[in-house]
Design a protein around this motif. Structure first.
Motif, PDB file in Angstrom:
ATOM      1  N   PHE A 221       0.856  -1.177   0.000  1.00 45.77           N
ATOM      2  CA  PHE A 221       0.000   0.000   0.000  1.00 45.77           C
ATOM      3  C   PHE A 221       0.897   1.233   0.000  1.00 45.77           C
ATOM      4  O   PHE A 221       1.411   1.631   1.043  1.00 45.77           O
ATOM      5  CB  PHE A 221      -0.924  -0.010   1.214  1.00 45.77           C
ATOM      6  CG  PHE A 221      -2.210  -0.740   0.987  1.00 45.77           C
ATOM      7  CD1 PHE A 221      -3.410  -0.067   0.907  1.00 45.77           C
ATOM      8  CD2 PHE A 221      -2.218  -2.121   0.833  1.00 45.77           C
ATOM      9  CE1 PHE A 221      -4.600  -0.742   0.691  1.00 45.77           C
ATOM     10  CE2 PHE A 221      -3.398  -2.807   0.619  1.00 45.77           C
ATOM     11  CZ  PHE A 221      -4.596  -2.117   0.541  1.00 45.77           C
ATOM     12  N   HIS A 222       1.097   1.805  -1.199  1.00 46.70           N
ATOM     13  CA  HIS A 222       1.919   3.008  -1.315  1.00 46.70           C
ATOM     14  C   HIS A 222       1.224   4.184  -0.642  1.00 46.70           C
ATOM     15  O   HIS A 222       0.002   4.295  -0.649  1.00 46.70           O
ATOM     16  CB  HIS A 222       2.191   3.273  -2.807  1.00 46.70           C
ATOM     17  CG  HIS A 222       1.840   4.627  -3.301  1.00 46.70           C
ATOM     18  ND1 HIS A 222       2.590   5.744  -2.992  1.00 46.70           N
ATOM     19  CD2 HIS A 222       0.838   5.056  -4.100  1.00 46.70           C
ATOM     20  CE1 HIS A 222       2.050   6.793  -3.585  1.00 46.70           C
ATOM     21  NE2 HIS A 222       0.985   6.410  -4.256  1.00 46.70           N
TER      22      HIS A 222
ATOM     23  N   PRO B 163       7.518  14.143  -6.750  1.00 43.71           N
ATOM     24  CA  PRO B 163       7.766  15.439  -6.101  1.00 43.71           C
ATOM     25  C   PRO B 163       6.640  15.919  -5.191  1.00 43.71           C
ATOM     26  O   PRO B 163       6.569  17.103  -4.873  1.00 43.71           O
ATOM     27  CB  PRO B 163       7.906  16.374  -7.306  1.00 43.71           C
ATOM     28  CG  PRO B 163       6.931  15.811  -8.302  1.00 43.71           C
ATOM     29  CD  PRO B 163       7.025  14.307  -8.133  1.00 43.71           C
ATOM     30  N   PHE B 164       5.780  15.018  -4.768  1.00 45.97           N
ATOM     31  CA  PHE B 164       4.620  15.390  -3.960  1.00 45.97           C
ATOM     32  C   PHE B 164       4.865  15.078  -2.481  1.00 45.97           C
ATOM     33  O   PHE B 164       5.833  14.414  -2.120  1.00 45.97           O
ATOM     34  CB  PHE B 164       3.380  14.636  -4.468  1.00 45.97           C
ATOM     35  CG  PHE B 164       3.263  14.628  -5.961  1.00 45.97           C
ATOM     36  CD1 PHE B 164       2.910  15.772  -6.653  1.00 45.97           C
ATOM     37  CD2 PHE B 164       3.545  13.484  -6.694  1.00 45.97           C
ATOM     38  CE1 PHE B 164       2.824  15.788  -8.047  1.00 45.97           C
ATOM     39  CE2 PHE B 164       3.466  13.474  -8.083  1.00 45.97           C
ATOM     40  CZ  PHE B 164       3.104  14.631  -8.757  1.00 45.97           C
ATOM     41  N   LEU B 165       3.969  15.562  -1.630  1.00 50.61           N
ATOM     42  CA  LEU B 165       3.881  15.157  -0.217  1.00 50.61           C
ATOM     43  C   LEU B 165       5.168  15.376   0.565  1.00 50.61           C
ATOM     44  O   LEU B 165       5.594  14.536   1.359  1.00 50.61           O
ATOM     45  CB  LEU B 165       3.457  13.678  -0.129  1.00 50.61           C
ATOM     46  CG  LEU B 165       2.152  13.333  -0.842  1.00 50.61           C
ATOM     47  CD1 LEU B 165       1.843  11.853  -0.691  1.00 50.61           C
ATOM     48  CD2 LEU B 165       0.993  14.179  -0.319  1.00 50.61           C
TER      49      LEU B 165
ATOM     50  N   THR C 155      11.137  11.997   6.582  1.00 51.68           N
ATOM     51  CA  THR C 155       9.998  11.122   6.834  1.00 51.68           C
ATOM     52  C   THR C 155      10.384   9.974   7.754  1.00 51.68           C
ATOM     53  O   THR C 155       9.637   9.616   8.677  1.00 51.68           O
ATOM     54  CB  THR C 155       9.435  10.589   5.507  1.00 51.68           C
ATOM     55  OG1 THR C 155       8.882  11.686   4.772  1.00 51.68           O
ATOM     56  CG2 THR C 155       8.361   9.539   5.727  1.00 51.68           C
ATOM     57  N   ALA C 156      11.553   9.392   7.531  1.00 51.48           N
ATOM     58  CA  ALA C 156      11.999   8.276   8.373  1.00 51.48           C
ATOM     59  C   ALA C 156      12.125   8.720   9.828  1.00 51.48           C
ATOM     60  O   ALA C 156      11.715   7.999  10.752  1.00 51.48           O
ATOM     61  CB  ALA C 156      13.328   7.737   7.859  1.00 51.48           C
TER      62      ALA C 156
ATOM     63  N   SER D  95       4.692   7.809   3.654  1.00 51.74           N
ATOM     64  CA  SER D  95       5.281   8.975   2.992  1.00 51.74           C
ATOM     65  C   SER D  95       5.300  10.156   3.946  1.00 51.74           C
ATOM     66  O   SER D  95       5.018  10.017   5.140  1.00 51.74           O
ATOM     67  CB  SER D  95       4.459   9.326   1.747  1.00 51.74           C
ATOM     68  OG  SER D  95       3.216   9.898   2.146  1.00 51.74           O
ATOM     69  N   GLY D  96       5.592  11.336   3.415  1.00 54.28           N
ATOM     70  CA  GLY D  96       5.647  12.546   4.223  1.00 54.28           C
ATOM     71  C   GLY D  96       4.350  12.884   4.917  1.00 54.28           C
ATOM     72  O   GLY D  96       4.349  13.638   5.908  1.00 54.28           O
ATOM     73  N   THR D  97       3.228  12.321   4.464  1.00 55.02           N
ATOM     74  CA  THR D  97       1.949  12.627   5.112  1.00 55.02           C
ATOM     75  C   THR D  97       1.939  12.198   6.576  1.00 55.02           C
ATOM     76  O   THR D  97       1.223  12.790   7.388  1.00 55.02           O
ATOM     77  CB  THR D  97       0.783  11.937   4.379  1.00 55.02           C
ATOM     78  OG1 THR D  97       1.071  10.543   4.250  1.00 55.02           O
ATOM     79  CG2 THR D  97       0.573  12.528   3.000  1.00 55.02           C
ATOM     80  N   VAL D  98       2.745  11.193   6.927  1.00 49.59           N
ATOM     81  CA  VAL D  98       2.742  10.729   8.315  1.00 49.59           C
ATOM     82  C   VAL D  98       3.315  11.791   9.262  1.00 49.59           C
ATOM     83  O   VAL D  98       3.056  11.764  10.457  1.00 49.59           O
ATOM     84  CB  VAL D  98       3.515   9.393   8.439  1.00 49.59           C
ATOM     85  CG1 VAL D  98       5.022   9.610   8.447  1.00 49.59           C
ATOM     86  CG2 VAL D  98       3.081   8.608   9.662  1.00 49.59           C
TER      87      VAL D  98
END
Length: 275
Positions: free
Chosen positions: A173-174, A226-228, A246-247, A196-199
């Protein structure tokens, strides 16, 4: 994502990372030199490999080319659910041909997107998306490659299609965006969740609750560049070099050391994609 905002500065590395989902073409790469430039920058902060993703035929051709130009680049090919209405017989033949390339490590991104129909001109209907999703599921199973999922506001239907059709051995689930209930259903099915960066977004409360429920061996990290772009650079251009942000955010949410998270997320990417 706005080109008016400056790009984020280079982050502090957290260890070796694999960007499990990025779009090098949308980041501006057009040839071997520009691919190398983006990946060199990522490697300078520990992001040593990337998987570049296709969402249409042109992007699929580019992804396979990019993976042949640079040994640090791998590819995934499919037709995005919002474009499933272009998936005629000729398109299926070409996607299948590209998907057999040894540098292609997944079929994706495919799935269901219930946000855009009725809002985006030319967007595939829900019925067309379901047909395309089923075809990609079958392709992934026939080629014995992971299936990479795009899911937007379609949690229940998407999980139901995977169950009805019979999911491939590996499902990713990307840019996982669901809450705890969806995360639990995915974990119970053995699906891999890529964050991704949303987290890192402060208003992503349900997603942050979900992130702590996922076992270490089912976690990937990605940019979807280039999103999120992750907090505090939301809205700025994103690139694979931003992955350590993000990590680090995901590690904080999960109460883990960033280096520990980087180690198991990288091991998971190597296992899942067969890198």
């Amino acid at each position: 994502m706005s080109r008016d905002r400056p790009a984020p500065p280079l982050p502090e590395p957290v260890g070796t990372l694999v960007d499990a989902h990025t779009h090098l073409d949308a980041c501006g790469a057009t040839d071997a030199a520009s691919v190398a430039e983006i990946v060199d920058k990522a490697e300078s902060v520990g992001v040593t490999r990337v998987v570049t993703i296709a969402d249409d035929l042109d992007a699929a051709r580019f992804a396979v080319d990019a993976a042949s130009w640079d040994p640090r680049v791998w590819a995934a090919v499919a037709i995005h659910p919002t474009r499933a209405n272009v998936l005629d017989d000729a398109a299926k033949v070409e996607i299948e041909r590209l998907a057999t390339d040894p540098r292609v490590v997944a079929v994706g991104e495919t799935g269901l997107d219930y946000y855009w129909p009725g809002k985006l001109d030319g967007c595939a209907t829900v019925a067309e998306q379901h047909d395309g999703f089923r075809w990609h599921i079958d392709l992934a199973k026939r080629l014995d490659k992971p299936l990479m999922i795009h899911n937007r506001e379609a949690d229940e239907d998407l999980l139901a299609v995977l169950k009805t059709e019979g999911a491939p051995e590996t499902v990713i689930f990307h840019c996982f965006s669901g809450g705890p209930e969806t995360a639990k259903a995915c974990v119970d099915a053995g699906y891999v969740l890529s964050f991704s960066g949303t987290v890192s977004f402060k208003n992503a409360h349900a997603l942050r609750e979900a992130a702590v429920l996922v076992p270490d061996d089912l976690v990937l990290v990605e940019t979807d560049a280039p999103f999120l772009t992750p907090h505090p650079f939301r809205g700025a251009p994103n690139e694979p070099y931003c992955l350590p942000y993000t990590a680090r955010a995901l590690a904080e949410i999960r109460g883990q050391d960033p280096a520990e998270l980087a180690a198991f997320a990288t091991a998971n990417a190597e296992r899942v994609y067969g890198l």
